[in-house]
Design an enzyme around this catalytic site. Structure first.
Site, mmCIF file in Angstrom:
data_model
loop_
_atom_site.group_PDB
_atom_site.id
_atom_site.type_symbol
_atom_site.label_atom_id
_atom_site.label_comp_id
_atom_site.label_asym_id
_atom_site.label_seq_id
_atom_site.Cartn_x
_atom_site.Cartn_y
_atom_site.Cartn_z
ATOM 1 N N HIS A 162 0.438 -33.554 7.960
ATOM 2 C CA HIS A 162 1.776 -34.036 7.586
ATOM 3 C C HIS A 162 1.802 -35.563 7.648
ATOM 4 C CE1 HIS A 162 6.076 -34.616 7.685
ATOM 5 N NE2 HIS A 162 6.359 -33.336 7.835
ATOM 6 N N GLU A 263 1.658 -34.897 1.903
ATOM 7 C CA GLU A 263 1.006 -34.034 2.881
ATOM 8 C C GLU A 263 -0.006 -33.090 2.221
ATOM 9 O OE1 GLU A 263 4.203 -32.060 5.047
ATOM 10 O OE2 GLU A 263 5.539 -33.728 4.544
HETATM 11 C C1 BG6 Z 1 8.460 -31.769 5.895
HETATM 12 C C2 BG6 Z 1 9.265 -30.573 5.487
HETATM 13 O O1 BG6 Z 1 7.117 -31.544 5.672
HETATM 14 O O2 BG6 Z 1 8.687 -32.025 7.270
HETATM 15 C C3 BG6 Z 1 10.732 -30.894 5.728
HETATM 16 O O3 BG6 Z 1 9.024 -30.255 4.127
HETATM 17 C C4 BG6 Z 1 10.954 -31.282 7.177
HETATM 18 O O4 BG6 Z 1 11.517 -29.786 5.363
HETATM 19 C C5 BG6 Z 1 10.020 -32.409 7.538
HETATM 20 O O5 BG6 Z 1 12.288 -31.681 7.353
HETATM 21 C C6 BG6 Z 1 10.110 -32.880 8.982
HETATM 22 O O6 BG6 Z 1 10.000 -31.829 9.869
HETATM 23 P P1 BG6 Z 1 10.168 -32.056 11.416
HETATM 24 O O7 BG6 Z 1 10.085 -30.695 12.062
HETATM 25 O O8 BG6 Z 1 9.026 -32.940 11.841
HETATM 26 O O9 BG6 Z 1 11.485 -32.727 11.615
#
Ligand code: BG6
Length: 289
Positions: A162, A263
């Site tokens: 991510h 990502e």
């Molecule tokens: C992204 C998702 O990869 O991560 C989103 O597609 C999400 O929907 C974002 O809001 C952040 O996620 P988190 O759990 O780190 O707040």
């Protein structure tokens, strides 16, 4: 591994109160937290930081770090049934173990982290006898390779690297490489097909069906970030924009202008199945030019 086994250029440090590995070689500087095997920094010598970190991130063992490269595993978001917790899986909040560290003559540092089910508090319904191995190679490029090996039970999982990238202004960047790809628009709740480059003009949260290389063109910082990948059927593009940034406690209200996520992912219909004793690897190589 102990401090004594570490090669020159790699050291154990405490950063923001968390255990981490600091890399300082002729080619780059970098930082990887043990919590989540979370790459928080990779900066080639002479370049601006490539990864973005939030100034509002929490740094607590067992909590997600905001920015850098969280590993989402073995589910993405709330999982395919929409009910899984913790969000994005347990890997990003579990304590990974450093199993090897090497630095080549040219200054490329390779760190390998391992996570097994024994170290995980919230397995949910995931088999405990898996082994996850994550090789992080930092030099003039950043190479990430995530391998999941099944024990006696088959594995069925989603995964994501991510990656949060630092950009001059998210409203000005263009992402090449997704033209023609079908995607799930998670903000609108429908499916679409990409036409041309991706740009940001509102909250953006998309799961593209794409194996292609992406390039973030950033005129303000005068650079492009190239993301090549192997073993990944999806690219997720995310920018929270104004309201969602304000709603996240660990994300500064105005920080959305300085970042975008591109990502490397296998999720939803591209979830991975691995037979007992077999492995699957997803890898990404990030570079700038
Ligand atoms: C992204 C998702 O990869 O991560 C989103 O597609 C999400 O929907 C974002 O809001 C952040 O996620 P988190 O759990 O780190 O707040």
């Amino acid at each position: 591994m102990s401090e004594n086994n570490l090669p020159k250029g790699v050291s154990f440090v405490t950063e923001n109160g968390l255990e981490a590995l600091r890399v300082e070689t002729d080619l780059c500087t970098g930082l990887v937290y043990r919590n989540g095997a979370h790459v928080a920094e990779w900066t080639p010598r002479g370049a601006e930081p490539v990864l973005w970190m939030s100034g509002s991130s929490e740094f607590t063992d067992g909590k997600a770090i905001r920015g850098g490269i969280p590993i989402c595993l073995p589910w993405f978001g709330p999982g395919r049934d929409g009910n899984h917790s913790p969000a994005h899986g347990f890997a990003r909040i579990s304590p990974w173990t450093l199993t090897s560290a090497d630095v080549s003559d040219s200054g490329e540092a390779r760190l390998v982290f391992v996570l097994t089910g024994d170290e995980v508090e919230q397995l949910a319904d995931f088999p405990s006898d898996f082994t996850a191995s994550y090789a992080v190679t930092m030099g003039s490029a950043l190479q990430l390779s995530l391998t999941l090996t099944a024990g006696e039970q088959a594995l069925d999982f989603e995964e994501a690297l991510h990656t949060y990238f630092a950009v001059g202004d998210a409203r000005e960047v263009r992402i090449q490489g997704l033209d023609g790809a079908d995607y799930l628009d998670k903000v609108a709740g429908d499916r679409k097909s990409q036409s041309g480059d991706v740009t940001f003009s509102q909250e953006t949260d998309r799961v593209y069906e794409s194996v292609s290389t992406c390039r973030i063109i950033d005129k303000q910082l005068g650079r492009s970030i190239v993301i090549e990948k192997v073993g990944s059927a999806n690219t997720v593009v995310w920018n929270p924009w104004v309201a969602k940034s304000a709603a996240m406690a660990d994300f500064g209200d105005d920080e959305w202008t300085q970042m975008c996520c591109v990502e490397t992912v296998n999720a939803l219909g591209a979830a991975v199945e691995v037979e007992p004793g077999r492995s699957h690897t997803m890898a990404a190589t990030i570079s700038i030019d």
